[in-house]
Design a protein around this motif. Structure first.
Motif, PDB file in Angstrom:
ATOM      1  N   MET A  23       0.857  -1.186   0.000  1.00 55.93           N
ATOM      2  CA  MET A  23       0.000   0.000   0.000  1.00 55.93           C
ATOM      3  C   MET A  23       0.887   1.228   0.000  1.00 55.93           C
ATOM      4  N   THR A  24       0.702   2.111  -0.954  1.00 57.82           N
ATOM      5  CA  THR A  24       1.572   3.278  -1.112  1.00 57.82           C
ATOM      6  C   THR A  24       1.016   4.459  -0.341  1.00 57.82           C
ATOM      7  N   THR A  25       1.884   5.155   0.387  1.00 60.95           N
ATOM      8  CA  THR A  25       1.464   6.329   1.140  1.00 60.95           C
ATOM      9  C   THR A  25       1.989   7.579   0.472  1.00 60.95           C
ATOM     10  N   GLU A  26       1.487   8.691   0.924  1.00 59.27           N
ATOM     11  CA  GLU A  26       1.921   9.974   0.379  1.00 59.27           C
ATOM     12  C   GLU A  26       2.395  10.857   1.513  1.00 59.27           C
ATOM     13  N   GLY A  27       3.612  11.361   1.392  1.00 63.20           N
ATOM     14  CA  GLY A  27       4.268  12.339   2.213  1.00 63.20           C
ATOM     15  C   GLY A  27       3.951  12.440   3.679  1.00 63.20           C
ATOM     16  N   ALA A  28       4.915  12.837   4.475  1.00 60.63           N
ATOM     17  CA  ALA A  28       4.743  13.080   5.886  1.00 60.63           C
ATOM     18  C   ALA A  28       3.949  14.356   6.105  1.00 60.63           C
ATOM     19  N   GLY A  29       3.262  14.419   7.271  1.00 60.73           N
ATOM     20  CA  GLY A  29       2.424  15.557   7.563  1.00 60.73           C
ATOM     21  C   GLY A  29       3.236  16.787   7.914  1.00 60.73           C
ATOM     22  N   PRO A  30       2.639  17.975   7.750  1.00 58.84           N
ATOM     23  CA  PRO A  30       3.336  19.217   8.062  1.00 58.84           C
ATOM     24  C   PRO A  30       3.473  19.413   9.563  1.00 58.84           C
ATOM     25  N   GLN A  31       4.444  20.236   9.989  1.00 57.16           N
ATOM     26  CA  GLN A  31       4.643  20.544  11.396  1.00 57.16           C
ATOM     27  C   GLN A  31       3.595  21.559  11.855  1.00 57.16           C
ATOM     28  N   SER A  32       3.105  21.343  13.101  1.00 63.70           N
ATOM     29  CA  SER A  32       2.123  22.263  13.655  1.00 63.70           C
ATOM     30  C   SER A  32       2.781  23.610  13.947  1.00 63.70           C
ATOM     31  N   ARG A  33       1.985  24.680  13.820  1.00 66.39           N
ATOM     32  CA  ARG A  33       2.488  26.031  14.044  1.00 66.39           C
ATOM     33  C   ARG A  33       1.347  26.901  14.529  1.00 66.39           C
ATOM     34  N   GLN A  34       1.587  27.667  15.603  1.00 66.25           N
ATOM     35  CA  GLN A  34       0.546  28.564  16.090  1.00 66.25           C
ATOM     36  C   GLN A  34       0.675  29.915  15.402  1.00 66.25           C
ATOM     37  N   PRO A  35      -0.409  30.415  14.838  1.00 60.91           N
ATOM     38  CA  PRO A  35      -0.351  31.703  14.130  1.00 60.91           C
ATOM     39  C   PRO A  35      -0.162  32.871  15.088  1.00 60.91           C
ATOM     40  N   ASN A  36       0.376  33.943  14.559  1.00 60.20           N
ATOM     41  CA  ASN A  36       0.590  35.166  15.314  1.00 60.20           C
ATOM     42  C   ASN A  36      -0.758  35.863  15.526  1.00 60.20           C
ATOM     43  N   PRO A  37      -1.194  36.029  16.788  1.00 61.37           N
ATOM     44  CA  PRO A  37      -2.512  36.643  17.019  1.00 61.37           C
ATOM     45  C   PRO A  37      -2.590  38.090  16.533  1.00 61.37           C
ATOM     46  N   VAL A  70      -0.273   4.325  11.339  1.00 64.34           N
ATOM     47  CA  VAL A  70      -1.638   4.060  10.877  1.00 64.34           C
ATOM     48  C   VAL A  70      -1.645   3.304   9.556  1.00 64.34           C
ATOM     49  N   ASP A  71      -0.816   3.727   8.591  1.00 62.01           N
ATOM     50  CA  ASP A  71      -0.846   3.100   7.268  1.00 62.01           C
ATOM     51  C   ASP A  71      -0.455   1.626   7.330  1.00 62.01           C
ATOM     52  N   GLN A  72       0.564   1.310   8.116  1.00 65.70           N
ATOM     53  CA  GLN A  72       0.986  -0.086   8.245  1.00 65.70           C
ATOM     54  C   GLN A  72      -0.130  -0.922   8.869  1.00 65.70           C
ATOM     55  N   THR A  73      -0.774  -0.392   9.899  1.00 61.42           N
ATOM     56  CA  THR A  73      -1.868  -1.117  10.544  1.00 61.42           C
ATOM     57  C   THR A  73      -3.037  -1.280   9.579  1.00 61.42           C
ATOM     58  N   LEU A  74      -3.315  -0.246   8.829  1.00 59.28           N
ATOM     59  CA  LEU A  74      -4.409  -0.300   7.861  1.00 59.28           C
ATOM     60  C   LEU A  74      -4.155  -1.376   6.815  1.00 59.28           C
ATOM     61  N   GLU A  75      -2.931  -1.449   6.311  1.00 61.72           N
ATOM     62  CA  GLU A  75      -2.612  -2.460   5.306  1.00 61.72           C
ATOM     63  C   GLU A  75      -2.812  -3.860   5.863  1.00 61.72           C
ATOM     64  N   ARG A  76      -2.426  -4.059   7.127  1.00 62.63           N
ATOM     65  CA  ARG A  76      -2.600  -5.366   7.755  1.00 62.63           C
ATOM     66  C   ARG A  76      -4.082  -5.731   7.864  1.00 62.63           C
ATOM     67  N   MET A  77      -4.926  -4.735   8.120  1.00 57.92           N
ATOM     68  CA  MET A  77      -6.357  -5.000   8.264  1.00 57.92           C
ATOM     69  C   MET A  77      -7.027  -5.261   6.919  1.00 57.92           C
ATOM     70  N   THR A  78      -6.633  -4.511   5.898  1.00 61.85           N
ATOM     71  CA  THR A  78      -7.366  -4.569   4.638  1.00 61.85           C
ATOM     72  C   THR A  78      -6.921  -5.692   3.714  1.00 61.85           C
ATOM     73  N   LEU A 110       2.339  -5.783  18.245  1.00 60.76           N
ATOM     74  CA  LEU A 110       1.052  -5.573  18.920  1.00 60.76           C
ATOM     75  C   LEU A 110      -0.004  -5.092  17.935  1.00 60.76           C
ATOM     76  N   LEU A 111       0.352  -4.114  17.104  1.00 68.18           N
ATOM     77  CA  LEU A 111      -0.638  -3.558  16.184  1.00 68.18           C
ATOM     78  C   LEU A 111      -1.014  -4.544  15.091  1.00 68.18           C
ATOM     79  N   ASP A 112      -0.061  -5.372  14.661  1.00 71.05           N
ATOM     80  CA  ASP A 112      -0.399  -6.418  13.699  1.00 71.05           C
ATOM     81  C   ASP A 112      -1.397  -7.395  14.303  1.00 71.05           C
ATOM     82  N   ALA A 113      -1.170  -7.753  15.569  1.00 67.31           N
ATOM     83  CA  ALA A 113      -2.094  -8.674  16.240  1.00 67.31           C
ATOM     84  C   ALA A 113      -3.470  -8.037  16.399  1.00 67.31           C
ATOM     85  N   ALA A 114      -3.498  -6.747  16.775  1.00 66.31           N
ATOM     86  CA  ALA A 114      -4.780  -6.058  16.923  1.00 66.31           C
ATOM     87  C   ALA A 114      -5.485  -5.934  15.577  1.00 66.31           C
TER      88      ALA A 114
END
Length: 755
Positions: free
Chosen positions: A1-15, A412-420, A382-386
């Motif tokens: 199962m192919t994934t796409e890119g890592a998520g962006p870093q969180s950042r708090q905006p300047n009020p 999440v993606d690895q666990t999802l592939e195991r389930m599907t 553990l996650l493979d077993a779950a």
């Protein structure tokens, strides 16, 4: 199962560079009033202005409570969007009114279904945000809309995802509540509406074990879990680019999560067994082996409650068959289970450590996720077993959501592939629907892309909208994969119309190409007529053009005639012109006798426009019956090399060697030189090799007779072309053979030309 890119870093905006517009309608003239909405606005404004959460200045947070007109709302949003340079937040609470297939209206006090003009069209707000807040780093929209009366009777659950898709704004994060009725939106006696109340709770109290900055996605999953625990409708989320990483709030609960459940009641043991619980490990094991099955559970509970991690690990190693002991250990707090697991590994009992995880994987998803976060090793095990134990789609969604809640997004993606991997394709598509409804849209899009043939049974308009939403969310590769697998479903009037309506023009072209090759001639003509009747004239024409080129001899004349019969003479001419530019020359030669004289003129005019040789071309086309005979006649005719080059470029490479065998040496030499100049030369060269007379042909057509500069040039071009295509040995063989048969003057001139 192919994934796409890592998520962006969180950042708090300047009020100081951000703005918020909080809109709410609590009193309605014709709809049920929502008194909790006023409290929503007050609480949210206070939280956003709190320096420990965000610190938005009071002048940067405008509250519109029961606004009098749609213009008032749109003007306020426009003003905020004009000055915000970091983040713009727009919040609405009140009734939501759908109109038609896709429009959403935010009801103001005077609005209802019959007075929808008194509501704010969401498209108007979206347009202002998109076109005005261009300088903003991010844009957040939160819609806490309820639906009342007959407007959504029976279709709420089906429309929830569609409404969220329709509300999406490029470059933003969108969160929507999906309550069907007043009870779900504002439970009796509640201070806030259900959805906003859960959001206020997370902002006020923070999230235990959460990050220092609460990005929108983290808030969403915790709000969703809160609502799900109370059997309230699940919210929806949509994001574009880095929208989900916008963090409007600092986490007020930043201390590490320590799960310390209240101690269970002390197990009651007989006076005889009570002292044995604290015996030496070997004594404990002997005691266990002598117990009845009915006595073991209580003894194990007492053992787990009173012995240290090391002692429990030792006893587990001595009692590998005692599954009830494993279950008692697995019921401990996740951090304790993780500590015992680590101890088992350290004392050389890896099998016992994994058996413990096998048992722990049977627990509820939230505990499995907490244990996975606490583990130092064997998390994947553990996650493979779950995943293997998640038998229903609901269990799979719950496990994925639980992993998100504890911050284990990367697994999440690895666990999802195991389930599907063990699900039939139909179930994968339904799981994707469930994931999307739960707000896991990235996972849903990944799953959709793996089973396009299953998705093909769904309505074309739904599929086209899904592909458009996937692209808008930045998942272009998955959208293309899904679209490519659905070309059969889209090769219909409904499919092409849906793609065109959703601005998927490149997929329209793929669907046309597929239809041109997959449908029979009668179906193509019927589809073309249907498209033209729906005012999709250019698409209808392109379908005929592609179909004609796919089989020029059999389909070209018929399609041209069908267009004339349908009253489309200009389209018939454009098909002939398209054939002239794209069909093989040999097919055009055969078509000359099958089309009308006017079409022959169009064909010749298009072909000869660049060469001004219509007379010669007409005689050649009329006399030729095959592509091979066309090349023979053209090589012998008094036409320019440019026209001969064009013919070679558009012919079957195998026709060149066959035609050369029928030509005189000079004519064959001319055809061969055109072949050398063509980008098809490698394939022509291979066809020439297969004739078995390669050397003879080369000698005969290239340097027969007295050498001159033209032949020197031809030999140089041939040598270069062969070497460029990797035929180095053949090139050297030809040059060596030529040098043996040529006088020194030719050789000197050839070498000079190479230099």
């Amino acid at each position: 199962m192919t994934t796409e890119g890592a998520g962006p870093q969180s950042r708090q905006p300047n009020p100081q560079e951000s703005r918020a517009v909080l809109i709410g309608a609590s009193t309605y003239e014709r709809l049920d009033s929502l008194p909790a909405v006023e409290k929503n606005l007050e609480a949210l404004r206070e939280l956003l202005m709190d320096a420990s959460i965000w610190g938005l200045p009071a002048s940067h947070c405008e509250v519109l409570h029961n606004p009098g007109s749609p213009t008032h709302v749109v003007r306020a949003v426009h003003q905020a969007a004009s000055v915000a340079t970091d983040v713009l937040l727009v919040y609405f609470a009140g009734h939501g009114l759908p109109e038609g297939e896709a429009d959403l209206h935010l009801a103001l006090p005077a609005a209802d279904n019959e007075h929808i003009h008194e509501a704010v069209r969401y498209d108007a707000i979206r347009s202002v945000i998109v076109n005005t807040a261009k300088r903003c780093y991010g844009k957040v929209v939160i819609l806490d809309c309820c639906y009342s009366g007959r407007a959504l009777t029976g279709v709420m659950s089906a429309d929830a995802t569609r409404i969220a898709d329709q509300a999406r704004i490029d470059g933003t994060y969108l969160m929507t509540a999906t309550a069907e009725n007043r009870l779900a939106l504002a439970p009796p006696g509640a201070q806030h509406t259900a959805f906003t109340g859960a959001l206020i709770d997370k902002l006020t109290h923070g999230i235990a074990g959460g990050p220092d900055l609460l990005d929108m996605e983290t808030l969403f999953y915790h709000v969703r879990a809160d609502l799900a625990a109370r059997n309230l409708p699940a919210p929806q989320q949509r994001s574009r680019n880095d929208g989900k990483a916008i963090a409007l709030a600092r986490n007020r609960h930043t201390s590490p999560v320590v799960v310390t459940p209240p101690p269970p009641p002390r197990p009651q043991l007989s006076a005889k067994l009570e002292p044995l619980v604290m015996g030496k490990p070997k004594e404990v094991c002997d005691t266990v082996r002598g117990l009845d099955e009915s006595q073991r559970p209580a003894f194990f509970e007492a053992l787990v409650a009173r012995r240290s991690h090391q002692q429990l690990a030792t006893i587990i190693g001595m009692l590998p068959e005692a599954t009830d002991l494993m279950r008692a250990v697995a019921r401990l707090a996740p951090n304790e289970v993780a500590a015992i697991h680590q101890t088992l590994k350290l004392i050389g009992l890896p099998d016992g450590a994994r058996r413990l995880l096998d048992v722990a994987a049977e627990d509820r998803a939230s505990n499995v996720a907490e244990l996975a976060r606490a583990l130092q090793h064997d998390r994947s095990y553990l996650l493979d077993a779950a995943a293997e134990r998640a038998d229903t789609r609901a269990e799979m969604v719950t496990l994925v959501s639980s992993l998100w809640l504890v911050g284990l997004v990367d697994v999440v993606d690895q666990t999802l592939e195991r389930m599907t991997h063990r699900l039939p394709p139909q179930e994968v598509a339904l799981l994707a629907d469930d994931m999307r409804a739960a707000g896991h849209e990235r996972i849903a899009y990944l799953l959709y892309a793996t089973v396009p043939w299953v998705m093909s049974s769904r309505p074309p308009n739904e599929l086209a909208r899904l592909i458009a939403v996937m692209r808008n969310a930045g998942h272009d590769r998955w959208a293309e994969t899904l679209a490519s697998g659905l070309l059969g479903a889209f090769s219909t009037l409904a499919g092409i119309s849906a793609l065109n309506a959703n601005d998927l023009y490149d997929t329209v072209e793929l669907a046309i190409e597929h239809a041109a090759r997959a449908l029979d001639l009668a179906e193509i003509i019927r589809l073309s007529e249907q498209l033209h009747a729906e005012r999709l004239e250019e698409i209808s024409l392109r379908l005929c053009q592609r179909a004609a080129v796919a089989e020029p001899r059999s389909r070209g004349p018929v399609l041209v005639e069908a267009l004339r019969e349908d009253g489309r003479p200009l389209d018939a001419r454009r098909v002939v012109e398209y054939l002239a530019l794209h069909a093989p020359i040999g097919d055009l030669a055969v078509m000359v006798d099958a089309i009308e004289p006017a079409d022959v003129e169009t064909l010749l005019r298009t072909l000869g426009a660049a060469y001004d040789e219509r007379a010669q071309l007409r005689s050649v086309l009329t006399a030729a019956t095959t592509e091979q005979s066309f090349l023979v006649l053209l090589s012998q005719a008094d036409v320019s090399d440019s026209l001969l080059d064009a013919a070679v470029r558009r012919c079957d490479p195998r026709s060149v060697p066959r035609a050369m065998k029928e030509l005189s040496p000079s004519a064959a030499s001319r055809l061969f030189r055109a072949a050398v100049r063509s980008d098809k030369f490698p394939r022509i060269f291979e066809a020439l090799q297969r004739t078995g007379e390669f050397d003879a042909e080369i000698r005969r057509v290239v340097w027969l007779g007295k050498p001159d500069f033209k032949k020197v040039y031809d030999l140089s071009v041939l040598d270069t072309a062969l070497r460029r295509q990797g035929h180095t040995l053949e090139a050297q063989h030809i040059v060596d053979a030529a040098m043996d048969s040529l006088d020194p003057r030719f050789v000197a001139e050839f070498n000079a030309n190479l230099r």
